[in-house]
Design a protein around this motif. Structure first.
Motif, short mmCIF file in Angstrom:
data_model
loop_
_atom_site.label_atom_id
_atom_site.label_comp_id
_atom_site.label_asym_id
_atom_site.label_seq_id
_atom_site.Cartn_x
_atom_site.Cartn_y
_atom_site.Cartn_z
N UNK A 85 27.53 13.10 24.73
CA UNK A 85 28.17 13.70 23.49
C UNK A 85 27.57 13.31 22.22
N UNK A 86 26.38 12.78 22.26
CA UNK A 86 25.45 11.76 21.61
C UNK A 86 24.66 13.25 21.18
N UNK A 122 33.59 21.17 20.04
CA UNK A 122 32.56 19.60 19.37
C UNK A 122 33.37 18.60 17.85
N UNK A 123 34.74 19.65 17.02
CA UNK A 123 35.76 18.74 16.45
C UNK A 123 35.95 17.87 17.37
N UNK A 124 36.47 17.97 18.35
CA UNK A 124 37.65 16.90 18.45
C UNK A 124 36.35 15.93 18.86
N UNK A 125 35.67 16.13 20.24
CA UNK A 125 34.50 14.89 20.01
C UNK A 125 33.94 13.96 19.09
N UNK A 126 33.83 15.07 17.88
CA UNK A 126 33.64 13.49 16.48
C UNK A 126 34.85 12.95 16.69
N UNK A 127 35.55 13.59 16.20
CA UNK A 127 37.00 13.05 15.77
C UNK A 127 37.32 11.81 16.75
N UNK A 128 37.20 12.30 18.02
CA UNK A 128 37.73 10.39 19.42
C UNK A 128 36.59 9.67 18.45
N UNK A 129 34.57 10.01 18.57
CA UNK A 129 34.41 9.86 18.27
C UNK A 129 33.85 8.60 17.37
N UNK A 130 34.72 9.02 15.76
CA UNK A 130 35.46 8.36 14.64
C UNK A 130 36.26 7.56 14.57
N UNK A 131 37.48 7.48 15.26
CA UNK A 131 38.19 6.90 15.39
C UNK A 131 38.45 5.91 16.27
N UNK A 132 36.56 6.18 17.28
CA UNK A 132 36.43 4.77 18.38
C UNK A 132 36.35 3.84 17.46
N UNK A 133 35.19 3.85 16.30
CA UNK A 133 34.03 3.69 15.31
C UNK A 133 35.37 3.01 14.00
N UNK A 134 36.31 3.07 14.12
CA UNK A 134 37.68 2.22 13.10
C UNK A 134 37.50 1.52 12.07
N UNK A 183 32.27 32.14 29.69
CA UNK A 183 32.24 30.98 31.36
C UNK A 183 30.92 30.20 30.71
N UNK A 184 29.37 30.57 29.85
CA UNK A 184 29.14 29.84 28.70
C UNK A 184 29.47 29.18 27.98
N UNK A 185 30.69 29.22 27.48
CA UNK A 185 31.46 28.32 26.35
C UNK A 185 32.05 27.22 27.67
N UNK A 186 32.07 27.07 28.69
CA UNK A 186 32.83 26.19 29.68
C UNK A 186 31.86 25.19 30.17
N UNK A 187 30.80 25.78 30.06
CA UNK A 187 29.51 25.54 30.54
C UNK A 187 28.81 24.49 29.73
N UNK A 188 28.55 24.73 28.46
CA UNK A 188 27.98 24.10 27.29
C UNK A 188 29.11 22.84 27.32
N UNK A 189 30.39 23.25 27.07
CA UNK A 189 31.17 22.77 26.31
C UNK A 189 31.29 20.81 27.55
N UNK A 190 31.19 21.47 29.08
CA UNK A 190 31.47 20.50 30.04
C UNK A 190 29.48 19.90 29.92
N UNK A 191 28.94 19.93 28.93
CA UNK A 191 27.04 19.83 29.38
C UNK A 191 27.45 19.36 27.36
N UNK A 192 28.32 18.98 27.08
CA UNK A 192 27.94 18.86 25.64
C UNK A 192 29.23 17.60 25.39
N UNK A 193 30.29 17.41 26.41
CA UNK A 193 31.60 16.85 26.62
C UNK A 193 30.72 15.31 27.60
N UNK A 194 29.79 15.48 28.52
CA UNK A 194 28.75 14.62 28.93
C UNK A 194 28.01 13.53 28.47
N UNK A 226 38.23 13.77 28.21
CA UNK A 226 36.82 12.87 27.64
C UNK A 226 36.31 11.84 28.14
N UNK A 227 35.22 11.27 28.24
CA UNK A 227 34.90 10.11 29.12
C UNK A 227 34.51 8.64 28.18
N UNK A 228 34.72 7.64 29.36
CA UNK A 228 34.51 5.92 27.92
C UNK A 228 34.13 6.68 27.31
#
Ligand SMILES: C[S@@+](CC[C@H](N)C(=O)[O-])C[C@H]1O[C@@H](n2cnc3c(N)ncnc32)[C@H](O)[C@@H]1O
Length: 294
Positions: free
Chosen positions: A117-118, A139-151, A104-115, A69-71
């Motif tokens: 995330x907004x 997607x679920x993990x990105x949302x959870x990480x974002x939510x944890x960050x804004x405790x 493969x398309x899922x790996x490519x789209x996942x990389x895009x969504x990680x980069x 996950x990115x910063x």
């Protein structure tokens, strides 16, 4: 909590490669040591794996993918990584569907969504043709990480709606999303629905923020379902003409933007270069309404 390979064993092919590599290294080390001896259980394990080669087709097995996950998602430890584990088919088509493995398309789209995330971190996300659940878990993990960050001002997690036409695929997707080793198993707002993407327009989902899809069909009949909201879709180019026709039809109704992408050092999904989509181009398209802001 740690989850072991015993609970989610990788494929026989992976295990054979691992033990072959280990034995070669141990034998090399053994030569340099006077009293060195290799435990015979290692040879026994390798031989039992070799004798299972004759099982055709290869059975489903767990695949574990690593990503960083990115910063922007609150990850400060640059060396840490996340894992996603899925039970997947080791064949292209199983039980008459292509949905039981990750493409493969899922790996490519996942990389895009990680980069980027907004795009999805605080949005209701609706996936068409979700297959085994790889993108849904991301997607679920990105949302959870974002939510944890804004405790201090945590919001309820947005909904993730995972859909596929095939009930067996959807059931596998649900099982994978809910594997306890995946962070998505703690996301409280994921739903699974059988849905033919050509019927997507009839769904009461006006609150959907983003539609996503990987390796789905590029038929102009899909344009109306994409028109109700913002959509980000990764398409594997199997036929240039069909894609060109789809884009020509889509631009009549929507803003269509091809999004440049590349696998970044932030992620390291291992592309199966020997797989069926080896060498095929994957393009990401963003569809928005003509009058929308982004
Ligand atoms: C090539 S697989 C891609 C799966 C997943 N998106 C991925 O990238 O790994 C295509 C998926 O679309 C689903 N599918 C095929 N026709 C569909 C339709 N008419 N409506 C919805 N899903 C469909 C299949 O069941 C399968 O899961």
């Amino acid at each position: 909590m740690t989850f072991t390979n015993d609970q989610y064993p990788p494929s026989g092919r992976y295990q054979r490669s691992f033990w072959k590599w280990s034995i070669e290294h141990l034998e090399r080390m053994d030569k340099d040591e006077e009293d060195g001896e290799i435990d015979t259980r290692i040879y026994d394990r390798y031989l039992s794996l070799m004798s299972a080669i004759l099982v055709v087709p290869p059975p489903d097995s767990y695949m574990t993918y690593y990503w960083k996950p990115l910063s922007s998602l609150g990850c400060t430890d640059r060396s840490s990584h996340e894992t996603i584990t899925l039970l997947e088919s080791r064949t292209t088509i199983e039980s008459g569907t292509t949905g039981l493995r990750t493409w493969c398309a899922s790996f490519v789209l996942a990389s895009y969504l990680i980069a980027n995330a907004e795009t999805i971190r605080d949005q209701t996300v609706f996936e068409l043709g979700c297959g085994s659940g790889f993108l849904g878990i991301i997607v679920a993990t990105i949302q959870q990480k974002f939510n944890e960050r804004h405790e201090s001002h945590r919001q309820p997690l947005p909904a993730v709606l995972l859909t596929d036409v095939n009930a067996g695929v959807l059931s596998r997707c649900r099982d994978n999303v809910q594997l306890r080793c995946n962070q998505s198993s703690n996301h409280p707002n994921i739903t699974f629905s059988t849905l033919d993407w050509f019927d997507a327009l009839s769904l009461p989902c006006t609150s959907v923020g983003v539609v996503i899809g990987a390796d789905i069909v590029f038929d102009p009949i899909l344009v109306p379902p994409l028109s109700a909201r913002m959509a980000v879709v990764a398409l594997t180019v199997r036929n240039e003409q069909t894609l060109a026709y789809f884009v020509t039809e889509a631009v009549k109704e929507l803003c269509v933007e091809e999004v440049p992408h590349a696998f970044t050092s932030a992620t390291y999904f291992d592309l199966d270069t020997a797989g069926v989509d080896a060498g095929l181009d994957v393009k990401i398209f963003k569809f928005t309404l003509h009058n929308s802001a982004s």
